[in-house]
Motif scaffolding. Structure first.
Motif, PDB file in Angstrom:
ATOM      1  N   GLN A 111       5.471  -4.039  15.519  1.00 45.15           N
ATOM      2  CA  GLN A 111       6.330  -4.558  14.307  1.00 45.15           C
ATOM      3  C   GLN A 111       7.751  -4.832  14.539  1.00 45.15           C
ATOM      4  OE1 GLN A 111       4.815  -1.874  11.403  1.00 45.15           O
ATOM      5  NE2 GLN A 111       3.442  -3.367  10.606  1.00 45.15           N
ATOM      6  N   TYR A 346       7.595   5.477   7.608  1.00 45.62           N
ATOM      7  CA  TYR A 346       7.328   4.824   8.635  1.00 45.62           C
ATOM      8  C   TYR A 346       8.335   5.493   9.639  1.00 45.62           C
ATOM      9  CZ  TYR A 346       4.676   1.007   6.649  1.00 45.62           C
ATOM     10  OH  TYR A 346       3.708   0.582   5.788  1.00 45.62           O
ATOM     11  N   VAL A 352       7.440   6.885   1.820  1.00 43.60           N
ATOM     12  CA  VAL A 352       7.084   5.692   1.145  1.00 43.60           C
ATOM     13  C   VAL A 352       5.904   6.192   0.335  1.00 43.60           C
ATOM     14  CG1 VAL A 352       5.795   3.404   1.301  1.00 43.60           C
ATOM     15  CG2 VAL A 352       7.452   4.107   3.075  1.00 43.60           C
ATOM     16  N   PRO A 371       6.238  -1.961  -8.516  1.00 46.23           N
ATOM     17  CA  PRO A 371       7.417  -2.777  -8.174  1.00 46.23           C
ATOM     18  C   PRO A 371       7.522  -2.827  -6.679  1.00 46.23           C
ATOM     19  CG  PRO A 371       8.080  -0.497  -8.744  1.00 46.23           C
ATOM     20  CD  PRO A 371       6.614  -0.526  -9.243  1.00 46.23           C
ATOM     21  N   THR A 372       8.345  -3.963  -6.350  1.00 49.47           N
ATOM     22  CA  THR A 372       8.245  -4.188  -4.961  1.00 49.47           C
ATOM     23  C   THR A 372       8.741  -3.109  -4.062  1.00 49.47           C
ATOM     24  OG1 THR A 372       9.277  -5.835  -3.443  1.00 49.47           O
ATOM     25  CG2 THR A 372      10.584  -5.612  -5.055  1.00 49.47           C
ATOM     26  N   GLY A 373       8.387  -2.877  -2.989  1.00 51.93           N
ATOM     27  CA  GLY A 373       8.811  -1.779  -1.937  1.00 51.93           C
ATOM     28  C   GLY A 373       8.102  -0.426  -2.406  1.00 51.93           C
ATOM     29  N   ALA A 374       7.289  -0.324  -3.630  1.00 51.22           N
ATOM     30  CA  ALA A 374       6.626   0.832  -3.954  1.00 51.22           C
ATOM     31  C   ALA A 374       5.556   1.584  -2.841  1.00 51.22           C
ATOM     32  CB  ALA A 374       5.985   0.467  -5.418  1.00 51.22           C
ATOM     33  N   GLY A 375       5.060   0.557  -2.251  1.00 50.06           N
ATOM     34  CA  GLY A 375       4.328   1.179  -1.122  1.00 50.06           C
ATOM     35  C   GLY A 375       2.585   0.529  -1.190  1.00 50.06           C
ATOM     36  N   LYS A 376       2.666  -0.613  -2.046  1.00 50.26           N
ATOM     37  CA  LYS A 376       1.119  -1.224  -2.144  1.00 50.26           C
ATOM     38  C   LYS A 376       0.643  -1.564  -0.774  1.00 50.26           C
ATOM     39  CE  LYS A 376       2.785  -4.162  -5.062  1.00 50.26           C
ATOM     40  NZ  LYS A 376       4.343  -3.720  -5.016  1.00 50.26           N
ATOM     41  N   SER A 377       1.420  -2.296   0.114  1.00 51.02           N
ATOM     42  CA  SER A 377       0.896  -2.862   1.506  1.00 51.02           C
ATOM     43  C   SER A 377       0.767  -1.491   2.294  1.00 51.02           C
ATOM     44  CB  SER A 377       1.715  -3.830   2.071  1.00 51.02           C
ATOM     45  OG  SER A 377       1.936  -4.775   1.038  1.00 51.02           O
ATOM     46  N   THR A 378       1.526  -0.644   1.946  1.00 54.59           N
ATOM     47  CA  THR A 378       1.341   0.713   2.632  1.00 54.59           C
ATOM     48  C   THR A 378      -0.004   1.381   2.517  1.00 54.59           C
ATOM     49  OG1 THR A 378       3.734   0.732   2.716  1.00 54.59           O
ATOM     50  CG2 THR A 378       2.552   2.767   3.565  1.00 54.59           C
ATOM     51  N   GLU A 499      -2.531  -9.505  -2.777  1.00 59.43           N
ATOM     52  CA  GLU A 499      -1.623 -10.642  -3.449  1.00 59.43           C
ATOM     53  C   GLU A 499      -2.709 -12.138  -2.964  1.00 59.43           C
ATOM     54  OE1 GLU A 499       1.090  -9.897  -5.040  1.00 59.43           O
ATOM     55  OE2 GLU A 499       2.263  -8.440  -4.020  1.00 59.43           O
ATOM     56  N   HIS A 530       0.058  -9.042  -8.834  1.00 63.54           N
ATOM     57  CA  HIS A 530       0.730  -8.792 -10.176  1.00 63.54           C
ATOM     58  C   HIS A 530       0.418  -9.990 -11.266  1.00 63.54           C
ATOM     59  CE1 HIS A 530       3.966  -7.221  -7.305  1.00 63.54           C
ATOM     60  NE2 HIS A 530       4.003  -6.545  -8.184  1.00 63.54           N
TER      61      HIS A 530
HETATM   62  N1  ATP Z   1       6.344  -1.635   9.410  1.00 59.61           N
HETATM   63  C1  ATP Z   1       7.259  -0.856   8.512  1.00 59.61           C
HETATM   64  N2  ATP Z   1       8.221  -0.475   9.026  1.00 59.61           N
HETATM   65  C2  ATP Z   1       9.189   0.434   8.430  1.00 59.61           C
HETATM   66  N3  ATP Z   1       9.173   0.305   7.083  1.00 59.61           N
HETATM   67  C3  ATP Z   1       8.351  -0.380   6.572  1.00 59.61           C
HETATM   68  C4  ATP Z   1       7.350  -1.042   7.114  1.00 59.61           C
HETATM   69  N4  ATP Z   1       6.728  -1.737   6.310  1.00 59.61           N
HETATM   70  C5  ATP Z   1       7.143  -1.376   4.856  1.00 59.61           C
HETATM   71  N5  ATP Z   1       8.321  -0.609   5.042  1.00 59.61           N
HETATM   72  C6  ATP Z   1       8.954  -0.048   4.063  1.00 59.61           C
HETATM   73  O1  ATP Z   1       8.071   0.890   3.080  1.00 59.61           O
HETATM   74  C7  ATP Z   1       8.331   0.593   1.979  1.00 59.61           C
HETATM   75  C8  ATP Z   1       7.113   0.209   1.257  1.00 59.61           C
HETATM   76  O2  ATP Z   1       6.786  -1.142   1.563  1.00 59.61           O
HETATM   77  P1  ATP Z   1       5.545  -1.723   1.228  1.00 59.61           P
HETATM   78  O3  ATP Z   1       5.445  -3.160   1.847  1.00 59.61           O
HETATM   79  O4  ATP Z   1       4.142  -0.835   1.311  1.00 59.61           O
HETATM   80  O5  ATP Z   1       5.730  -2.075  -0.381  1.00 59.61           O
HETATM   81  P2  ATP Z   1       5.000  -2.850  -1.525  1.00 59.61           P
HETATM   82  O6  ATP Z   1       4.848  -2.167  -2.597  1.00 59.61           O
HETATM   83  O7  ATP Z   1       3.746  -3.472  -0.707  1.00 59.61           O
HETATM   84  O8  ATP Z   1       5.846  -4.107  -1.647  1.00 59.61           O
HETATM   85  P3  ATP Z   1       5.798  -5.569  -1.950  1.00 59.61           P
HETATM   86  O9  ATP Z   1       5.436  -5.512  -3.364  1.00 59.61           O
HETATM   87  O10 ATP Z   1       7.319  -6.217  -2.140  1.00 59.61           O
HETATM   88  O11 ATP Z   1       4.960  -6.123  -0.841  1.00 59.61           O
HETATM   89  C9  ATP Z   1       9.467  -0.380   1.728  1.00 59.61           C
HETATM   90  O12 ATP Z   1      10.718   0.553   1.586  1.00 59.61           O
HETATM   91  C10 ATP Z   1       9.537  -1.127   3.200  1.00 59.61           C
HETATM   92  O13 ATP Z   1      10.660  -1.497   3.453  1.00 59.61           O
END
Ligand code: ATP
Length: 549
Positions: A111, A346, A352, A371-378, A499, A530
């Motif tokens: 990454q 991370y 996260v 909300p954005t950045g909440a960690g859904k993709s994580t 999404e 969303h």
């Molecule tokens: N590869 C990574 N390395 C470091 N930090 C990361 C990485 N991926 C995501 N983050 C951080 O982890 C947190 C959660 O990110 P994530 O993408 O899981 O949120 P999200 O809910 O899916 O957001 P969105 O709706 O914007 O996609 C954020 O603060 C992001 O900056």
């Protein structure tokens, strides 16, 4: 030096080809020295015979000269053929080797790298490694072997000339290249980073044509590219100068060796102990022998850059993957998903997920919002086991993901992302990535289910339509539905949708939702969205980073 050992190990399977290249190089060098020496002897002998001072059997040396000339040209041709064949074979081996090393590192360990940087490593750095055996290993070995043979051969006729030749060859083959290497120290890393920068700059420019035009920023980007090109030229200058100076010095040593041989032999010649033909033979032989080491300054000039490329490549491949394969893999029983008290950050960042719990029963569709950045993709990344949780566990069918083999997990989980990754291949080939043995009927079946069949039938080349780089020939909605068709082909019981309708207009969204409705039937689905239309697909909704709905 460990890089050298590792490069040698990578060349190992090609060792016989490389050895044959070295043998042919030695034949070229020796036949050249012999050609000069025999010619010197022959011309002088002819002159003396013409003056009546000796008798000469003409045919054998004349045939020898022709034979040596032919041998030299033939061996040179074969040497080029074999060496380049070996180089291509090494490169053909290195690229897949590197790519295979990268796969387990993706995405967690890659990454931090820019796309262009990765491309530069795959292309330029791997290419630079061909220098290792084509310009360094092969010529180095050939120089060593032929120098020993030349000195030994001279020693049989004149020990004095042999010693002088040995010293000359050491000077031209060791001292001069070391000087060149000193002059190029540090230039290698500057060169490989300039190359990587230029590559990624060019990539940015070509990928971003549209945006740059709209922003009227093309001029600035071209200036940047010019600056990067100049940086690359500047980085190439020092090694080029050093190699040229090295070649000049080597030639100078060759001239000195000619003079040296003449000076050593003169007293003997004056005393009548050394005949005219032998005198000419040794002097011209000494002159030609410098060819044995003449490629070494260039090799040493390339040395630093080659090692810098090797270092960059090994730095990447030496990383340990973020997750490891279980020693005793287990097969999950069922497809229910659970996150239990999961903590995750991370690499050294702030948490996260902090005690995250989630239960997704088999065959249900759960929407994850927040909300954005909440960690859904994580959450999706953890479920695909791109990372392991710092604490707590994620399970599939009651089995901790850490105990499931990677291949099993990939069979169990299919993913449809917001950005469907399509390749510059035909529609059929893009689909068959998911199932290489799928026949055309099956492809049309999934395309029907994904509501895409009619549009593809309308294309003149149908399934054979090439998609262009990154699938640019398809609209956003078509790309999404192709992604859905591909996921249908995987036929995995668990489905992750990230999404899937984001950025689509409502008519296209409705088409994609209809395709998704077919896809999720009977599957265990985790849906991040969303969009209200997409939310309607779910049985239940969980808000992450907020209250439970
Ligand atoms: N590869 C990574 N390395 C470091 N930090 C990361 C990485 N991926 C995501 N983050 C951080 O982890 C947190 C959660 O990110 P994530 O993408 O899981 O949120 P999200 O809910 O899916 O957001 P969105 O709706 O914007 O996609 C954020 O603060 C992001 O900056």
């Amino acid at each position: 030096m460990t890089e050298v050992r590792r490069l040698l190990r990578l060349c190992h399977p090609m060792r016989w080809k490389i050895a044959l290249g070295v043998l042919l190089s030695v034949i070229v060098i020796l036949s050249n020295v012999a050609l000069m020496a025999v010619s010197g002897w022959f011309i002088t002998a002819m002159a003396l015979a013409g003056l009546g001072k000796m008798t000469l059997e003409f045919f054998t040396p004349a045939a020898g000269i022709r034979g040596l000339a032919l041998l030299r040209s033939g061996a040179r041709y074969l040497e080029r053929l074999v060496s380049h064949d070996a180089t291509l074979a090494v490169l053909a081996r290195l690229r897949p080797w590197f790519y295979k090393k990268l796969v387990p590192l993706a995405p967690a360990r890659l990454q931090g790298l820019r796309h262009g940087d990765l491309l530069a490593r795959i292309r330029s750095d791997i290419d630079a490694l061909d220098t290792f055996h084509l310009r360094i290993l092969g010529p180095g070995l050939a120089a060593l072997i032929s120098s020993v043979i030349i000195v030994a051969a001279f020693a049989l006729v004149s020990p004095g000339v042999a010693v002088m030749t040995a010293l000359g060859l050491l000077l031209a083959g060791v001292a001069v290249p070391l000087l060149v290497r000193r002059a190029t120290l540090g230039a290698g890393s500057a060169l490989s980073s300039a190359r990587a920068e230029l590559q990624s700059g060019t990539g940015d420019l070509t990928r971003g044509f549209e945006e740059l035009r709209v922003l009227n920023a093309t001029g600035a980007q071209i200036d940047r590219l010019r600056a990067l090109s100049l940086r690359l030229i500047a980085a190439q200058r020092r090694p080029a100068w050093a190699a040229a100076a090295g070649t000049a010095l080597t030639n100078g040593v060759g001239q000195a060796m000619t003079l040296g041989a003449a000076l050593i032999l003169l007293p003997g010649a004056a005393a009548g102990e050394v005949s005219g033909p032998i005198f000419a033979m040794l002097v011209l032989g000494a002159m030609a022998s410098v060819e044995a080491v003449s490629s070494l300054p260039g090799a040493f000039a390339a040395w630093d850059a080659t090692l810098a490329s090797a270092r960059r490549i090994f730095a990447l491949t030496d990383q340990t993957p973020a997750v490891s394969e279980p020693a005793m893999p287990e097969t999950p029983r069922g497809n229910a998903v659970r996150f239990e008290d999961v903590h995750f950050a991370y690499d050294g960042g702030s948490p996260v997920l902090d005690g995250f719990d989630l239960t997704l029963q088999e065959g249900r569709c759960l929407a994850l919002t927040g909300p954005t950045g909440a960690g859904k993709s994580t959450v999706l990344a953890l479920l695909q086991r791109f990372h392991d949780p710092d604490r707590g566990f994620v399970s599939l069918g009651g089995t901790d993901l850490r105990r499931i083999a990677d291949a099993t997990l990939r069979q169990r989980i299919a993913v449809v992302e917001q950005q469907v990754q399509l390749f510059n291949a035909t529609i059929a080939e893009n689909l068959r990535l998911a199932r290489p043995d799928a026949d055309e009927d099956r492809l049309w079946q999934v395309l029907e289910q994904a509501q895409l069949a009619a549009e593809i039938r309308a294309m003149p080349e149908g399934l054979k339509t090439r998609l262009g780089e990154l699938g640019t020939r398809l609209s956003g909605g078509q790309a999404r539905r192709l992604g859905i068709a591909r996921a249908l082909l995987v036929d995995a019981p668990v489905l992750l949708l990230d999404e899937p309708t984001e950025g689509l207009d409502s008519a296209t969204e409705a088409q994609v939702i209809a395709a998704l409705a077919t896809l999720i039937r009977g599957r265990t689905v985790l849906l991040v969205t969303h969009r209200p239309q997409a939310l309607a697909l779910a049985d239940r909704q969980v808000v992450i980073g907020g209250a439970r709905a």
